[in-house]
Write a protein that holds these residues in place. Structure first.
Motif, PDB file in Angstrom:
ATOM      1  N   SER A 480       0.813  -1.263   0.095  1.00  0.00           N
ATOM      2  CA  SER A 480       0.081   0.026  -0.106  1.00  0.00           C
ATOM      3  C   SER A 480       0.818   1.106  -0.006  1.00  0.00           C
ATOM      4  CB  SER A 480      -0.824   0.143   1.430  1.00  0.00           C
ATOM      5  OG  SER A 480      -0.228   0.073   2.567  1.00  0.00           O
ATOM      6  N   ILE A 481       1.906   1.242   0.730  1.00  0.00           N
ATOM      7  CA  ILE A 481       2.884   2.514   0.782  1.00  0.00           C
ATOM      8  C   ILE A 481       3.405   2.809  -0.701  1.00  0.00           C
ATOM      9  CG2 ILE A 481       4.883   3.171   1.938  1.00  0.00           C
ATOM     10  CD1 ILE A 481       4.450   1.606   4.053  1.00  0.00           C
ATOM     11  N   ARG A 482       3.736   1.773  -1.473  1.00  0.00           N
ATOM     12  CA  ARG A 482       4.046   1.908  -2.584  1.00  0.00           C
ATOM     13  C   ARG A 482       3.131   2.584  -3.602  1.00  0.00           C
ATOM     14  NH1 ARG A 482       6.271  -3.297  -1.884  1.00  0.00           N
ATOM     15  NH2 ARG A 482       4.808  -4.044  -3.249  1.00  0.00           N
ATOM     16  N   ARG A 483       1.876   2.316  -3.301  1.00  0.00           N
ATOM     17  CA  ARG A 483       1.005   2.712  -4.308  1.00  0.00           C
ATOM     18  C   ARG A 483       0.538   4.283  -3.934  1.00  0.00           C
ATOM     19  NH1 ARG A 483      -0.216  -2.807  -4.318  1.00  0.00           N
ATOM     20  NH2 ARG A 483      -0.974  -3.383  -6.227  1.00  0.00           N
ATOM     21  N   PHE A 484       0.947   4.771  -2.866  1.00  0.00           N
ATOM     22  CA  PHE A 484       0.653   6.147  -2.539  1.00  0.00           C
ATOM     23  C   PHE A 484       1.811   7.103  -3.546  1.00  0.00           C
ATOM     24  CE2 PHE A 484      -1.308   4.789   1.361  1.00  0.00           C
ATOM     25  CZ  PHE A 484      -2.508   5.084   1.125  1.00  0.00           C
ATOM     26  N   ASP A 485       1.127   7.861  -4.222  1.00  0.00           N
ATOM     27  CA  ASP A 485       2.036   8.929  -4.899  1.00  0.00           C
ATOM     28  C   ASP A 485       2.837   9.715  -4.020  1.00  0.00           C
ATOM     29  OD1 ASP A 485       0.832   7.849  -7.326  1.00  0.00           O
ATOM     30  OD2 ASP A 485      -0.951   9.140  -7.136  1.00  0.00           O
ATOM     31  N   LEU A 486       2.257  10.144  -2.814  1.00  0.00           N
ATOM     32  CA  LEU A 486       3.018  11.099  -2.202  1.00  0.00           C
ATOM     33  C   LEU A 486       2.530  10.635  -0.814  1.00  0.00           C
ATOM     34  CD1 LEU A 486       4.569  13.762  -1.923  1.00  0.00           C
ATOM     35  CD2 LEU A 486       2.454  15.153  -1.927  1.00  0.00           C
ATOM     36  N   LYS A 487       3.765  10.643   0.162  1.00  0.00           N
ATOM     37  CA  LYS A 487       3.506  10.338   1.573  1.00  0.00           C
ATOM     38  C   LYS A 487       3.781  11.945   2.251  1.00  0.00           C
ATOM     39  CE  LYS A 487       5.446   7.024   0.060  1.00  0.00           C
ATOM     40  NZ  LYS A 487       5.416   6.342  -1.324  1.00  0.00           N
ATOM     41  N   LEU A 488       2.849  12.304   2.959  1.00  0.00           N
ATOM     42  CA  LEU A 488       2.975  13.540   3.607  1.00  0.00           C
ATOM     43  C   LEU A 488       3.083  13.545   5.141  1.00  0.00           C
ATOM     44  CD1 LEU A 488       0.643  16.096   1.727  1.00  0.00           C
ATOM     45  CD2 LEU A 488       3.023  16.444   2.042  1.00  0.00           C
ATOM     46  N   LYS A 489       4.201  13.927   5.806  1.00  0.00           N
ATOM     47  CA  LYS A 489       4.285  13.782   7.182  1.00  0.00           C
ATOM     48  C   LYS A 489       3.848  15.227   8.016  1.00  0.00           C
ATOM     49  CE  LYS A 489       7.572  13.066  10.966  1.00  0.00           C
ATOM     50  NZ  LYS A 489       8.939  12.686  11.638  1.00  0.00           N
TER      51      LYS A 489
END
Length: 576
Positions: A480-489
Motif C-alpha cells: 500500500s505504501i508503494r501505491r501512494f504517489d505522495l507520503k506527507l508527514k
C-alpha cells in the motif's frame, strides 16, 4: 348459524370441500370444481385460497384474500377496486420533479423507455428493482416515472386501515391479486419495502424469507406478471441473487451529489438557516433529502413556540438525532478542527509545500496521498481544505462507515466508497486507513487479507484524488505504501506557528492581547497541534477563560496529557 353449522362438518378433504360447497350454495359440484381449479382466476389471483394437501375445518380449508375483503364484496357496479383498498391503493402524485433526479438522469431515461415499451406491447415479466438508503427519493422516483408515462401507480399496502401491519406473505398475496385485477388497466404497481418479501438482512441465522419459502412461485411471478412493477428496497444484500437476475432492471438510487444537496437544502430550509449553516448542512455525509425535509416541516410547525432564534439549533438537533440513530456521524463531525472557523496551511507543519500540492492536483485531478502523523496535526482538516481548493466535493469515510461484522461487507463498502467518489468526481478522504491496510504478514484471518487486497485494488483503479490519513504509518502493508504517489508527514507546530495561532484564537475569543510572557510559555511547548488549540477553544464555549493566561494554561495541560500518554487503558495486566 352458517359458521356454527360448518363447524359440525369437522375436518374435510379437498374432494369433500367441493361437495360441501355445492350443497351449501345449491350449485352443481362440477361448477364448484371448475371455479376452484388451481389454474382458475379465483385461485391464481389469490382472491380465494384452498388448502389442498391436508384435511382441515371448512373455515381453514378455503379462505378469501382477507377478512375485510369478504366484508366489502357486496358493492355497486363499477366500484370493484374499492374492495381492495386495504390491499393496494392509488399512490399520490409525485412531489419532486425531474430536476431533483439529474444525478440518475440516464437511469431515468432507460427505465422510462422500458416502461413505455412494456405498456405499448403489453409485455409480461417487467420488474424493476430500485434500491438505496432510506430517504434518498426512491418512492418519489417511482411516482415520477409513472406520471411521465401517464399511467396510474398503485402501491401494495404495508398495513390495513386499522393500522395493523401486514407481514410479507400478506403483502405478497395482495400483490398477486393486484397483478390480476389491474392487468387490463393503464396501471403500474409499486411494492415499497420489498425486503418484507425478499430480505433476510445480513444475519446468516435469520429465518428464510417469504420469497425463498415460495421460490418457484416467486420466480414464476417475476417472469409472468402482467402489470409492470417497481420494487423498492433499502437493503439489497439479503436478496437471493437468483431473484435479482430475474428483474428486468436493477437500479441503485444514491444520495444526491453535494452540488444538488446545496440547492435542495437551500430550497427546503432557506428560511430557517443562515447561509453558513446551510452550506455546512449540505456537506454532511449520508444526509438524505427526506431527513432535511421532515426536520424543516417540524421546525416550521413549532417555530412560533420555540422562537425564531432557536430554529437553527432545532434543525441541527433533529437532523443530528436521525443521523446518529441511523449509525452515521452527526453534523458535529463535519466541523474542521479549527473552532474559529479559520483554516490556514500556515499553521500546518508538513514536510512539503501544501499550497503547491493543491495547485498541482487542481490541474491533474488525480493523485493518491497518504497523510501521516500524530493526532490533531491537521490531516483531516487538510482534506477539507484541499477539496475546496480543487473545487470538488469531498467524501469522508471513517472506520465506522466501512467496517462490518459480516464477512465480505467491508469489501463491498470500500468498493462503494470509491464508486460513489468516481460518480461525483469527488475527493475521497479515508480516515484511520491503518484499519484497512494492515501488513498482511501479520494477518490471522483470511478476511483481513481480502480487505487489504480490496483496498489496494480500489486504490489502483481510482481515477480521482484519494487521501488516506493515519496515525500509525509503521503498520501499513508495504504494497500500500508503494501505491501512494505522495507520503506527507504532519508534525507538531513550530514556535512561530504556535505563537501566530495563539494570537488569532485570543483575538477571535476576545481574550485580550497576547503578552510576551504568554508567547514565551507557548514557545516552550514542543508538542502542540492545531487540534490542541481547537480543543481548548471549544472548552471556552461552556467554561469561559477570563484572559490569555488561562487559555495558555489550558494549552499546557493538553500538551502535558499527551506527554504522559493520555489516560492509561483499563483492564487486567498479567503479572510477570
Amino acid at each position: 348459524m352458517l359458521a356454527r353449522g360448518t363447524s359440525l362438518v369437522g375436518n374435510i378433504s379437498t374432494a369433500e370441500l367441493y361437495h360441501t360447497l355445492a350443497v351449501i350454495l345449491g350449485l352443481p359440484e362440477t361448477a364448484v370444481r371448475h371455479e376452484l381449479r388451481h389454474d382458475g382466476p379465483l385461485v391464481c389471483s389469490g382472491l380465494v385460497n384452498v388448502t389442498r394437501r391436508e384435511r382441515s375445518p371448512l373455515a381453514e380449508k378455503i379462505r378469501t384474500l382477507s377478512p375485510l375483503f369478504s366484508e366489502r364484496m357486496m358493492i355497486g357496479k363499477g366500484e370493484e377496486l374499492m374492495s381492495f383498498e386495504d390491499m393496494f391503493f392509488a399512490s399520490r402524485p409525485a412531489a419532486l420533479a425531474r430536476k431533483d433526479f439529474l444525478h440518475v438522469d440516464r437511469q431515468f431515461e432507460i427505465l422510462l423507455a422500458l416502461l413505455r415499451r412494456s405498456v405499448k406491447e403489453t409485455s409480461t415479466g417487467v420488474n424493476v428493482l430500485i434500491y438505496g438508503s432510506p430517504g434518498v427519493g426512491k418512492t418519489e422516483f417511482a411516482r415520477l416515472l409513472a406520471s411521465k408515462i401517464k399511467y396510474t401507480l398503485y402501491e401494495v399496502a404495508s398495513a390495513g386501515r386499522d393500522g395493523k401491519p401486514f407481514d410479507g406473505a400478506e403483502r405478497l398475496n395482495a400483490y398477486r391479486a393486484a397483478t390480476y385485477l389491474l392487468a387490463r388497466s393503464r396501471s403500474l404497481l409499486m411494492f415499497d419495502e420489498a425486503e418484507d418479501v425478499f430480505g433476510r438482512g445480513e444475519d446468516c441465522f435469520a429465518p428464510t424469507s417469504v420469497a425463498q419459502a415460495r421460490k418457484a412461485w416467486m420466480n414464476r411471478a417475476l417472469e409472468e406478471n402482467r402489470v409492470p412493477t417497481l420494487w423498492l428496497t433499502n437493503a439489497i444484500d439479503g436478496i437471493d441473487p437468483a431473484f435479482v437476475r430475474r428483474f428486468s432492471a436493477v437500479v441503485e438510487m444514491p444520495a444526491p451529489p453535494r452540488t444538488r444537496m446545496r440547492t435542495f437544502v437551500r430550497e427546503v430550509a432557506g428560511d430557517l438557516l443562515q447561509p453558513a449553516a446551510l452550506a455546512r448542512l449540505a456537506e454532511v455525509p449520508n444526509l438524505a433529502p427526506a431527513v432535511v425535509t421532515r426536520a424543516a416541516q417540524i421546525v416550521r410547525a413549532v417555530r412560533q413556540d420555540i422562537g425564531e432564534d432557536q430554529t437553527e439549533d432545532a434543525m441541527r438537533l433533529l437532523i443530528d438525532g436521525t443521523l446518529v440513530a441511523q449509525g452515521h456521524g452527526g453534523i458535529a463531525t463535519l466541523a474542521a478542527n479549527d473552532a474559529c472557523g479559520v483554516y490556514s496551511t500556515n499553521y500546518i507543519s508538513a514536510d512539503a509545500d501544501l499550497v503547491k500540492i493543491a495547485e498541482g492536483l487542481r490541474n491533474t485531478r488525480r493523485g493518491r496521498l497518504c497523510l501521516y502523523g500524530p493526532p490533531g496535526t491537521g490531516k483531516t482538516a487538510f482534506g477539507h481544505w484541499l477539496a475546496e481548493q480543487i473545487g470538488a466535493p469531498l467524501h469522508v469515510k471513517r472506520i465506522s462507515d466501512i467496517l462490518s461484522p459480516y464477512v465480505g461487507r467491508c469489501e463491498q463498502k470500500l468498493a462503494r466508497a470509491f464508486r460513489d467518489a468516481t460518480a461525483e468526481r469527488a475527493v475521497l478522504l479515508l480516515d484511520e486507513v491503518d484499519s484497512f491496510l494492515q501488513d498482511r504478514k501479520g494477518a490471522r484471518h483470511s478476511w483481513e487479507v481480502t480487505q487489504v487486497n480490496e483496498m489496494l485494488t480500489q486504490m489502483e483503479a481510482f481515477e480521482g484524488v484519494f487521501i488516506a490519513s493515519t496515525n500509525l504509518m509503521d503498520g501499513l502493508d508495504p504494497a500500500s505504501i508503494r501505491r501512494f504517489d505522495l507520503k506527507l508527514k504532519f508534525g507538531f507546530m513550530h514556535k512561530e506557528q504556535s505563537a501566530a495561532l495563539l494570537a488569532e484564537y485570543c483575538r477571535a475569543l476576545e481574550l485580550g492581547k497576547v503578552g510576551a510572557g504568554d508567547t514565551a510559555t507557548v514557545d516552550s511547548i514542543h508538542n502542540l497541534t492545531p487540534g490542541d488549540f481547537a480543543s481548548v477553544a471549544r472548552r471556552h464555549g461552556f467554561s469561559p477563560f477570563a484572559n490569555v493566561a488561562e487559555f495558555v494554561k489550558a494549552l499546557l495541560a493538553e500538551a502535558r496529557m499527551k506527554r504522559e500518554g493520555r489516560v492509561q487503558a483499563m483492564g487486567f495486566i498479567a503479572s510477570a
